[in-house]
Design a protein around this motif. Structure first.
Motif, short mmCIF file in Angstrom:
data_model
loop_
_atom_site.label_atom_id
_atom_site.label_comp_id
_atom_site.label_asym_id
_atom_site.label_seq_id
_atom_site.Cartn_x
_atom_site.Cartn_y
_atom_site.Cartn_z
N LYS A 1 3.20 19.41 -18.76
CA LYS A 1 2.42 19.02 -19.94
C LYS A 1 1.66 20.20 -20.53
CE LYS A 1 1.74 14.19 -18.62
NZ LYS A 1 0.74 13.15 -18.27
N GLY A 2 1.85 21.39 -19.92
CA GLY A 2 1.19 22.59 -20.45
C GLY A 2 -0.19 22.86 -19.90
N GLU A 3 -0.61 22.12 -18.86
CA GLU A 3 -1.93 22.33 -18.27
C GLU A 3 -1.93 23.60 -17.43
OE1 GLU A 3 -4.71 20.55 -18.65
OE2 GLU A 3 -3.84 18.98 -19.90
N ASP A 4 -2.95 24.43 -17.59
CA ASP A 4 -3.05 25.67 -16.84
C ASP A 4 -3.82 25.42 -15.55
OD1 ASP A 4 -3.01 28.30 -16.05
OD2 ASP A 4 -4.63 28.93 -17.39
N VAL A 5 -3.12 24.96 -14.52
CA VAL A 5 -3.74 24.64 -13.23
C VAL A 5 -2.94 25.30 -12.12
CG1 VAL A 5 -4.70 22.43 -14.00
CG2 VAL A 5 -2.38 22.51 -13.04
N THR A 6 -3.58 25.44 -10.96
CA THR A 6 -2.89 25.96 -9.78
C THR A 6 -2.70 24.82 -8.79
OG1 THR A 6 -4.90 26.52 -8.56
CG2 THR A 6 -4.02 28.18 -10.09
N LEU A 7 -1.74 25.00 -7.90
CA LEU A 7 -1.50 23.98 -6.88
C LEU A 7 -2.73 23.79 -6.00
CD1 LEU A 7 0.43 22.03 -5.46
CD2 LEU A 7 1.32 23.97 -4.15
N GLU A 8 -3.42 24.88 -5.72
CA GLU A 8 -4.62 24.80 -4.88
C GLU A 8 -5.71 23.97 -5.56
OE1 GLU A 8 -2.97 27.58 -5.60
OE2 GLU A 8 -2.06 27.90 -3.62
N GLU A 9 -5.86 24.14 -6.87
CA GLU A 9 -6.86 23.37 -7.62
C GLU A 9 -6.51 21.89 -7.61
OE1 GLU A 9 -8.24 26.66 -11.00
OE2 GLU A 9 -6.54 25.34 -11.37
N PHE B 1 0.87 -1.16 0.00
CA PHE B 1 0.00 0.00 0.00
C PHE B 1 0.91 1.22 0.00
CE2 PHE B 1 -2.93 3.24 1.54
CZ PHE B 1 -4.09 2.93 0.84
N LEU B 2 0.94 1.90 -1.14
CA LEU B 2 1.85 3.03 -1.35
C LEU B 2 1.09 4.33 -1.13
CD1 LEU B 2 4.83 3.51 -2.39
CD2 LEU B 2 3.79 3.96 -4.61
N THR B 3 1.59 5.16 -0.22
CA THR B 3 0.87 6.39 0.08
C THR B 3 1.83 7.55 0.27
OG1 THR B 3 -0.88 7.34 1.45
CG2 THR B 3 0.83 6.06 2.59
N ALA B 4 1.27 8.73 0.44
CA ALA B 4 2.01 9.96 0.74
C ALA B 4 0.97 10.98 1.16
CB ALA B 4 2.79 10.45 -0.48
N SER B 5 1.42 12.04 1.81
CA SER B 5 0.48 13.07 2.25
C SER B 5 -0.19 13.72 1.03
CB SER B 5 1.20 14.14 3.07
OG SER B 5 2.08 14.88 2.23
N ALA B 6 -1.38 14.27 1.26
CA ALA B 6 -2.09 14.95 0.17
C ALA B 6 -1.27 16.11 -0.38
CB ALA B 6 -3.45 15.45 0.66
N GLN B 7 -0.55 16.80 0.50
CA GLN B 7 0.27 17.93 0.06
C GLN B 7 1.41 17.47 -0.86
OE1 GLN B 7 -0.78 17.39 3.15
NE2 GLN B 7 -2.08 19.18 3.52
N ALA B 8 2.08 16.39 -0.47
CA ALA B 8 3.18 15.87 -1.27
C ALA B 8 2.68 15.36 -2.62
CB ALA B 8 3.91 14.76 -0.52
N ARG B 9 1.56 14.67 -2.60
CA ARG B 9 1.01 14.11 -3.84
C ARG B 9 0.53 15.20 -4.78
NH1 ARG B 9 -3.53 11.39 -2.86
NH2 ARG B 9 -3.68 11.80 -0.63
N LEU C 1 -4.69 20.27 -5.40
CA LEU C 1 -4.88 19.74 -4.04
C LEU C 1 -6.35 19.49 -3.76
CD1 LEU C 1 -3.83 18.99 -1.24
CD2 LEU C 1 -3.88 21.42 -0.64
N ALA C 2 -7.21 20.42 -4.15
CA ALA C 2 -8.65 20.26 -3.93
C ALA C 2 -9.19 19.05 -4.70
CB ALA C 2 -9.40 21.53 -4.35
N ASP C 3 -8.76 18.92 -5.97
CA ASP C 3 -9.19 17.78 -6.77
C ASP C 3 -8.72 16.47 -6.16
OD1 ASP C 3 -10.44 19.42 -8.59
OD2 ASP C 3 -8.81 19.37 -10.06
N MET C 4 -7.50 16.46 -5.65
CA MET C 4 -6.94 15.24 -5.08
C MET C 4 -7.67 14.83 -3.81
SD MET C 4 -2.95 14.28 -4.73
CE MET C 4 -2.91 14.20 -6.53
N PHE D 1 0.93 18.51 -9.63
CA PHE D 1 0.95 19.87 -10.16
C PHE D 1 2.14 20.06 -11.10
CE2 PHE D 1 2.81 24.18 -9.59
CZ PHE D 1 1.81 24.93 -10.21
N ILE D 2 3.32 19.62 -10.68
CA ILE D 2 4.51 19.75 -11.52
C ILE D 2 4.34 18.96 -12.81
CG2 ILE D 2 6.96 19.13 -11.67
CD1 ILE D 2 7.13 19.71 -8.64
N GLU D 3 3.78 17.76 -12.69
CA GLU D 3 3.56 16.91 -13.86
C GLU D 3 2.62 17.58 -14.85
OE1 GLU D 3 1.01 12.85 -14.66
OE2 GLU D 3 2.19 12.97 -12.83
N LEU D 4 1.52 18.14 -14.37
CA LEU D 4 0.54 18.78 -15.24
C LEU D 4 1.09 20.05 -15.88
CD1 LEU D 4 -2.67 18.31 -13.07
CD2 LEU D 4 -2.12 17.13 -15.20
N ARG D 5 1.83 20.82 -15.11
CA ARG D 5 2.42 22.05 -15.66
C ARG D 5 3.43 21.74 -16.75
NH1 ARG D 5 0.02 26.97 -14.55
NH2 ARG D 5 2.06 27.99 -14.69
#
Length: 222
Positions: free
Chosen positions: A161-169, A142-150, A171-174, A155-159
């Motif tokens: 790829k050119g996705e226009d997202v914020t870290l807050e968005e 069972f592989l886990t990590a805090s919501a903040q770390a994940r 985190l909320a989605d996650m 966020f870095i992965e999506l950015r």
């Protein structure tokens, strides 16, 4: 055949770690999340809302999935089209969480996942692999990590790829997806009783890979 089950919440690094170790060990990597994402992409394309469980159930029979492996990498096909990149968006993440809560979808994909494990030595990641899909797997993690770390990793992965997202968005989605996955009636996300917990919150990717490999190796050599 040997089965290795890696479960955990989104963004914990399951796919990257499982893919790396599958190559290292000579196993087939099965990304079950990508399978559900492909179902979600189909529903989005035909206009079924992610929250429309009845519509998803009604249309699941129209999904024509394909799985192809190129240099050990899993590629997802939908009606013959390679959609491996198109399923990696926040919208399709939401769809994946919603469709995976529909029992008819899980039933539809259950046989596909089990057959892959019967024919190959597999590392399979998801949210119910050790509890439902491969309950007799030789290794369960069972592989886990805090919501903040994940969320920061996603966020870095999506950015990139050119996705226009914020870290807050992100985190909320996650957090919403965590809640949906943990509370759904059909095969909720939970740690199998015999799974080993690995927390990667404070680990680098290489350290995370090493930690998971340290769990797997003794079981294979024993």
């Amino acid at each position: 055949m040997i089965g290795i089950a890696i479960d955990g919440p989104g963004g914990a690094g399951k796919s990257t770690i499982a893919k790396t170790l599958a190559k290292r060990l000579g196993f087939v990597y099965v990304d079950t999340g990508a399978i559900y994402r492909t179902v979600g992409l189909y529903m989005s394309r035909i206009g079924v809302a992610p929250e429309d469980a009845a519509g998803i159930e009604q249309n699941i029979g129209g999904v024509h999935l394909g799985i192809r492996y190129e240099n050990g990498e899993q590629r997802m096909l939908l009606d013959g089209e390679d959609v491996s990149d198109k399923i990696r968006t926040p919208l399709i993440s939401k769809y994946a969480s919603c469709v995976s809560a529909v029992p008819a979808v899980r039933d539809f994909l259950f046989v596909t996942q089990r057959e892959l494990a019967k024919k190959n030595d597999v590392i399979m990641d998801g949210r119910d692999i050790g509890t439902v899909i491969l309950p007799d797997a030789e290794v369960k993690i069972f592989l886990t990590a805090s919501a903040q770390a994940r969320s920061k990793r996603r966020f870095i992965e999506l950015r990139e790829k050119g996705e226009d997202v914020t870290l807050e968005e992100v985190l909320a989605d996650m957090r919403q997806r965590d809640h949906d996955d943990e509370t759904r009636a059909a095969a909720p996300l939970k740690q199998a009783e015999d799974a080993i917990l690995v927390d990667t919150s404070e680990l680098t990717l290489e350290q995370s890979i090493a930690a998971v490999e340290a769990v797997i190796r003794p079981a294979l050599e024993g």
